[in-house]
Write an enzyme that holds these catalytic residues in place. Structure first.
Site, PDB file in Angstrom:
ATOM      1  N   ASN A 175      -5.987  -5.972 -10.356  1.00  0.00           N
ATOM      2  CA  ASN A 175      -4.567  -5.629 -10.287  1.00  0.00           C
ATOM      3  C   ASN A 175      -3.720  -6.772 -10.831  1.00  0.00           C
ATOM      4  O   ASN A 175      -4.052  -7.956 -10.667  1.00  0.00           O
ATOM      5  CB  ASN A 175      -4.142  -5.216  -8.871  1.00  0.00           C
ATOM      6  CG  ASN A 175      -4.482  -6.213  -7.795  1.00  0.00           C
ATOM      7  OD1 ASN A 175      -5.470  -6.946  -7.877  1.00  0.00           O
ATOM      8  ND2 ASN A 175      -3.676  -6.248  -6.745  1.00  0.00           N
TER       9      ASN A 175
ATOM     10  N   GLU B  28       0.317  -7.814 -10.855  1.00  0.00           N
ATOM     11  CA  GLU B  28       1.638  -7.512 -10.292  1.00  0.00           C
ATOM     12  C   GLU B  28       2.740  -8.146 -11.130  1.00  0.00           C
ATOM     13  O   GLU B  28       2.469  -8.854 -12.111  1.00  0.00           O
ATOM     14  CB  GLU B  28       1.676  -7.990  -8.830  1.00  0.00           C
ATOM     15  CG  GLU B  28       0.645  -7.263  -7.981  1.00  0.00           C
ATOM     16  CD  GLU B  28       0.654  -7.639  -6.514  1.00  0.00           C
ATOM     17  OE1 GLU B  28       1.284  -8.664  -6.150  1.00  0.00           O
ATOM     18  OE2 GLU B  28       0.033  -6.899  -5.728  1.00  0.00           O
TER      19      GLU B  28
ATOM     20  N   CYS C 297      -2.710  -1.146 -11.136  1.00  0.00           N
ATOM     21  CA  CYS C 297      -3.910  -1.231 -10.306  1.00  0.00           C
ATOM     22  C   CYS C 297      -5.131  -1.647 -11.119  1.00  0.00           C
ATOM     23  O   CYS C 297      -5.220  -1.398 -12.331  1.00  0.00           O
ATOM     24  CB  CYS C 297      -4.208   0.125  -9.678  1.00  0.00           C
ATOM     25  SG  CYS C 297      -2.980   0.715  -8.518  1.00  0.00           S
TER      26      CYS C 297
ATOM     27  N   GLU D  68      -8.083  -0.342 -11.123  1.00  0.00           N
ATOM     28  CA  GLU D  68      -8.827   0.783 -11.708  1.00  0.00           C
ATOM     29  C   GLU D  68      -8.285   1.140 -13.077  1.00  0.00           C
ATOM     30  O   GLU D  68      -9.031   1.399 -14.022  1.00  0.00           O
ATOM     31  CB  GLU D  68      -8.746   2.025 -10.804  1.00  0.00           C
ATOM     32  CG  GLU D  68      -9.333   1.842  -9.422  1.00  0.00           C
ATOM     33  CD  GLU D  68      -8.298   1.401  -8.395  1.00  0.00           C
ATOM     34  OE1 GLU D  68      -7.492   0.490  -8.689  1.00  0.00           O
ATOM     35  OE2 GLU D  68      -8.298   1.969  -7.293  1.00  0.00           O
TER      36      GLU D  68
ATOM     37  N   CYS E  58      -5.834   4.606  -5.258  1.00  0.00           N
ATOM     38  CA  CYS E  58      -4.558   5.315  -5.078  1.00  0.00           C
ATOM     39  C   CYS E  58      -4.548   6.612  -5.886  1.00  0.00           C
ATOM     40  O   CYS E  58      -5.379   6.850  -6.764  1.00  0.00           O
ATOM     41  CB  CYS E  58      -3.388   4.416  -5.462  1.00  0.00           C
ATOM     42  SG  CYS E  58      -3.049   4.352  -7.230  1.00  0.00           S
TER      43      CYS E  58
ATOM     44  N   CYS F 105      -4.290   6.388  -9.756  1.00  0.00           N
ATOM     45  CA  CYS F 105      -5.561   6.033 -10.407  1.00  0.00           C
ATOM     46  C   CYS F 105      -6.523   7.216 -10.411  1.00  0.00           C
ATOM     47  O   CYS F 105      -7.293   7.390 -11.358  1.00  0.00           O
ATOM     48  CB  CYS F 105      -6.178   4.819  -9.733  1.00  0.00           C
ATOM     49  SG  CYS F 105      -5.230   3.315 -10.063  1.00  0.00           S
TER      50      CYS F 105
HETATM   51  N1  THU Z   1      -3.954  -1.573  -5.850  1.00  0.00           N
HETATM   52  C1  THU Z   1      -4.970  -1.408  -6.749  1.00  0.00           C
HETATM   53  O1  THU Z   1      -5.221  -2.282  -7.583  1.00  0.00           O
HETATM   54  N2  THU Z   1      -5.678  -0.261  -6.711  1.00  0.00           N
HETATM   55  C2  THU Z   1      -5.461   0.762  -5.827  1.00  0.00           C
HETATM   56  O2  THU Z   1      -6.090   1.810  -5.933  1.00  0.00           O
HETATM   57  C3  THU Z   1      -4.495   0.592  -4.738  1.00  0.00           C
HETATM   58  C4  THU Z   1      -3.600  -0.581  -4.858  1.00  0.00           C
HETATM   59  C5  THU Z   1      -3.150  -2.797  -5.903  1.00  0.00           C
HETATM   60  C6  THU Z   1      -1.727  -2.587  -6.362  1.00  0.00           C
HETATM   61  C7  THU Z   1      -1.018  -3.777  -5.752  1.00  0.00           C
HETATM   62  O3  THU Z   1      -1.144  -4.873  -6.632  1.00  0.00           O
HETATM   63  C8  THU Z   1      -1.829  -4.073  -4.490  1.00  0.00           C
HETATM   64  O4  THU Z   1      -3.064  -3.375  -4.626  1.00  0.00           O
HETATM   65  C9  THU Z   1      -1.152  -3.633  -3.197  1.00  0.00           C
HETATM   66  O5  THU Z   1      -0.769  -2.319  -3.267  1.00  0.00           O
END
Ligand code: THU
Length: 134
Positions: free
Chosen positions: A42, A44, A53, A55, A92, A95
């Site tokens: 991930n 940000e 994310c 994925e 999520c 994804c």
């Molecule tokens: N996140 C992912 O990388 N994948 C997911 O399927 C759920 C959430 C990340 C996004 C964000 O940077 C952190 O987790 C908190 O939500």
């Protein structure tokens, strides 16, 4: 804790590359496509909604390399509380929709610490445009 496939170990390692200064929640993903492995984490942003994310980073790396069908994916949330609920480890919804764009319903999804699912179990009714031409 379920170890999943060897792909799960690669996803766990990929999580160490995460840029997650806001959530402090590092996630890694590994995709198998066409005999190759692609990883993602991930990433940000100060403008929170721009985060992507792990994925999707891994899937898009595969697509950018020419793949159009992914064969397996693993995800690992290495900062989730050890005794926390499985819901804190799952991919999520966004994804899952992206997985559906580039995978069959039978896609194996290895969720570290939870287990193995098919994409159709996680996302039974994806939106698919009839005109999609991969
Ligand atoms: N996140 C992912 O990388 N994948 C997911 O399927 C759920 C959430 C990340 C996004 C964000 O940077 C952190 O987790 C908190 O939500």
């Amino acid at each position: 804790m379920a170890q999943g496939s060897p792909l799960s170990a690669i996803a766990r390692a990929a999580a160490s590359g995460a840029y997650a200064p806001y959530s402090r929640f590092r996630v890694g993903a590994a995709v198998e496509a066409g005999g190759k492995i692609y990883t993602g984490c991930n990433v940000e942003n100060a403008s929170y909604g721009l985060a992507i994310c792990a994925e999707r980073v891994a899937i898009f790396a595969a697509i950018a390399d020419g793949a159009r069908l992914i064969d397996a994916i693993a995800v690992a949330c290495i900062d989730a509380p050890p005794a926390g609920p499985a819901s804190g480890l799952m991919p999520c919804g966004a994804c899952r929709q992206v997985m559906a764009e580039f995978a069959d319903a039978a896609l194996p999804v290895y969720v570290d610490g939870v287990g193995k699912f098919t994409l159709s179990e996680l996302f039974p009714l994806p939106f698919i445009l009839p005109s999609a031409d991969h």
